[in-house]
Motif scaffolding. Structure first.
Motif, PDB file in Angstrom:
ATOM      1  N   PRO A   1      -6.082   8.986   6.520  1.00 17.65           N
ATOM      2  CA  PRO A   1      -4.915   8.954   7.410  1.00 17.65           C
ATOM      3  C   PRO A   1      -5.236   8.145   8.670  1.00 17.65           C
ATOM      4  O   PRO A   1      -6.368   8.201   9.159  1.00 17.65           O
ATOM      5  CB  PRO A   1      -4.682  10.418   7.781  1.00 17.65           C
ATOM      6  CG  PRO A   1      -5.557  11.225   6.913  1.00 17.65           C
ATOM      7  CD  PRO A   1      -6.624  10.336   6.361  1.00 17.65           C
ATOM      8  N   CYS A   2      -4.272   7.423   9.180  1.00 20.12           N
ATOM      9  CA  CYS A   2      -4.528   6.607  10.375  1.00 20.12           C
ATOM     10  C   CYS A   2      -4.648   7.507  11.611  1.00 20.12           C
ATOM     11  O   CYS A   2      -4.332   8.704  11.574  1.00 20.12           O
ATOM     12  CB  CYS A   2      -3.407   5.581  10.567  1.00 20.12           C
ATOM     13  SG  CYS A   2      -1.895   6.263  11.268  1.00 20.12           S
TER      14      CYS A   2
ATOM     15  N   CYS B   1       4.227   5.986   8.529  1.00 26.93           N
ATOM     16  CA  CYS B   1       3.301   6.446   7.491  1.00 26.93           C
ATOM     17  C   CYS B   1       3.875   7.667   6.770  1.00 26.93           C
ATOM     18  O   CYS B   1       4.689   8.415   7.332  1.00 26.93           O
ATOM     19  CB  CYS B   1       1.967   6.859   8.101  1.00 26.93           C
ATOM     20  SG  CYS B   1       1.024   5.529   8.832  1.00 26.93           S
ATOM     21  N   ALA B   2       3.377   7.876   5.577  1.00 30.99           N
ATOM     22  CA  ALA B   2       3.825   9.010   4.757  1.00 30.99           C
ATOM     23  C   ALA B   2       3.569  10.348   5.453  1.00 30.99           C
ATOM     24  O   ALA B   2       4.416  11.257   5.421  1.00 30.99           O
ATOM     25  CB  ALA B   2       3.082   8.976   3.424  1.00 30.99           C
TER      26      ALA B   2
ATOM     27  N   TYR C   1       0.864  -1.178   0.000  1.00 32.25           N
ATOM     28  CA  TYR C   1       0.000   0.000   0.000  1.00 32.25           C
ATOM     29  C   TYR C   1       0.901   1.228   0.000  1.00 32.25           C
ATOM     30  O   TYR C   1       1.524   1.566   1.013  1.00 32.25           O
ATOM     31  CB  TYR C   1      -0.897  -0.042   1.245  1.00 32.25           C
ATOM     32  CG  TYR C   1      -1.965   1.018   1.281  1.00 32.25           C
ATOM     33  CD1 TYR C   1      -3.017   1.009   0.369  1.00 32.25           C
ATOM     34  CD2 TYR C   1      -1.937   2.028   2.237  1.00 32.25           C
ATOM     35  CE1 TYR C   1      -4.010   1.970   0.402  1.00 32.25           C
ATOM     36  CE2 TYR C   1      -2.926   2.999   2.287  1.00 32.25           C
ATOM     37  CZ  TYR C   1      -3.957   2.957   1.361  1.00 32.25           C
ATOM     38  OH  TYR C   1      -4.937   3.918   1.412  1.00 32.25           O
TER      39      TYR C   1
ATOM     40  N   ASN D   1       5.389   6.382   2.736  1.00 30.80           N
ATOM     41  CA  ASN D   1       5.475   5.417   3.844  1.00 30.80           C
ATOM     42  C   ASN D   1       6.694   4.523   3.668  1.00 30.80           C
ATOM     43  O   ASN D   1       7.078   4.174   2.545  1.00 30.80           O
ATOM     44  CB  ASN D   1       4.184   4.596   3.994  1.00 30.80           C
ATOM     45  CG  ASN D   1       3.751   3.882   2.748  1.00 30.80           C
ATOM     46  OD1 ASN D   1       3.959   4.348   1.643  1.00 30.80           O
ATOM     47  ND2 ASN D   1       3.137   2.724   2.909  1.00 30.80           N
TER      48      ASN D   1
HETATM   49  N1  THU Z   1      -0.125   4.235   5.690  1.00 31.11           N
HETATM   50  C1  THU Z   1       0.274   5.505   5.428  1.00 31.11           C
HETATM   51  O1  THU Z   1       1.419   5.767   5.065  1.00 31.11           O
HETATM   52  N2  THU Z   1      -0.632   6.477   5.563  1.00 31.11           N
HETATM   53  C2  THU Z   1      -1.941   6.288   5.829  1.00 31.11           C
HETATM   54  O2  THU Z   1      -2.678   7.248   5.776  1.00 31.11           O
HETATM   55  C3  THU Z   1      -2.436   4.951   6.176  1.00 31.11           C
HETATM   56  C4  THU Z   1      -1.425   3.867   6.173  1.00 31.11           C
HETATM   57  C5  THU Z   1       0.848   3.173   5.467  1.00 31.11           C
HETATM   58  C6  THU Z   1       1.357   2.449   6.680  1.00 31.11           C
HETATM   59  C7  THU Z   1       1.756   1.128   6.059  1.00 31.11           C
HETATM   60  O3  THU Z   1       3.045   1.254   5.495  1.00 31.11           O
HETATM   61  C8  THU Z   1       0.769   0.905   4.948  1.00 31.11           C
HETATM   62  O4  THU Z   1       0.239   2.186   4.647  1.00 31.11           O
HETATM   63  C9  THU Z   1      -0.353  -0.047   5.282  1.00 31.11           C
HETATM   64  O5  THU Z   1      -0.938   0.262   6.486  1.00 31.11           O
END
Ligand code: THU
Length: 163
Positions: free
Chosen positions: A111-112, A73-74, A44, A62
């Motif tokens: 976004p998480c 995460c990014a 992803y 990311n």
């Molecule tokens: N991830 C992000 O970089 N940003 C998000 O907004 C959600 C998740 C990344 C974390 C991990 O490397 C991959 O996506 C799957 O969760």
């Protein structure tokens, strides 16, 4: 008992027409940055870009690790880079873009929770709202006017103050 309601407004654009030059360029930068993701475990790929007050755009993606929790995460990657190097500049916009969108999901890239918490604190220090753009160039784009819209009732430094 009191009942309260919080309303969050956001804009949805069906395509990139109608966006400003700045919105287009920060979104494009985020999408291009998704190519630099190191995501061999999730596949992803996410890109994040921030437009600064001086017109500069910073990008990150990311970065995963065989020890999964080490990855980042990014969004946090680009914000921490900003915090370490450019915090004298205001952040105007933050765009988040993923390489692949799930065709069965009618939702913007989300976004998480950890990233939302970090976004809220950077916005607080920024002393100006940060516009959030979620999507891919040429596709449906969702725009929020503030990080707080993505994390109502977030944790903030006030909770740590004892007096
Ligand atoms: N991830 C992000 O970089 N940003 C998000 O907004 C959600 C998740 C990344 C974390 C991990 O490397 C991959 O996506 C799957 O969760």
């Amino acid at each position: 008992m009191q009942s309260k309601t919080k309303i969050i407004s956001y804009q949805i654009y069906d395509h990139t027409d109608g966006l400003t030059v700045e919105q287009n360029s920060v979104l494009k930068s985020a999408f291009l940055a998704s190519n630099t993701a190191y995501a061999p475990y999730s596949n992803y790929q996410v890109g994040a870009a921030i437009l600064l007050g001086d017109g500069n755009i910073l990008c990150s993606s990311n970065q995963e690790n065989a020890s999964y929790p080490c990855g980042i995460c990014a969004e946090r990657n680009v914000l921490f880079y900003y915090g370490s190097n450019y915090k004298q500049h205001k952040i105007l916009k933050l765009a988040i873009s993923t390489k692949i969108l799930n065709p069965h999901l009618d939702l913007p890239p989300a976004p998480c929770g950890l990233c939302r918490q970090v976004m809220v604190e950077y916005e607080r220090n920024n002393k100006n709202n940060i516009e959030i753009l979620l999507g891919q160039p040429g596709k449906t784009l969702t725009i929020f006017q503030s990080c707080n819209d993505l994390l109502p009732f977030g944790f903030s430094p006030e909770f740590l103050q004892k007096d």
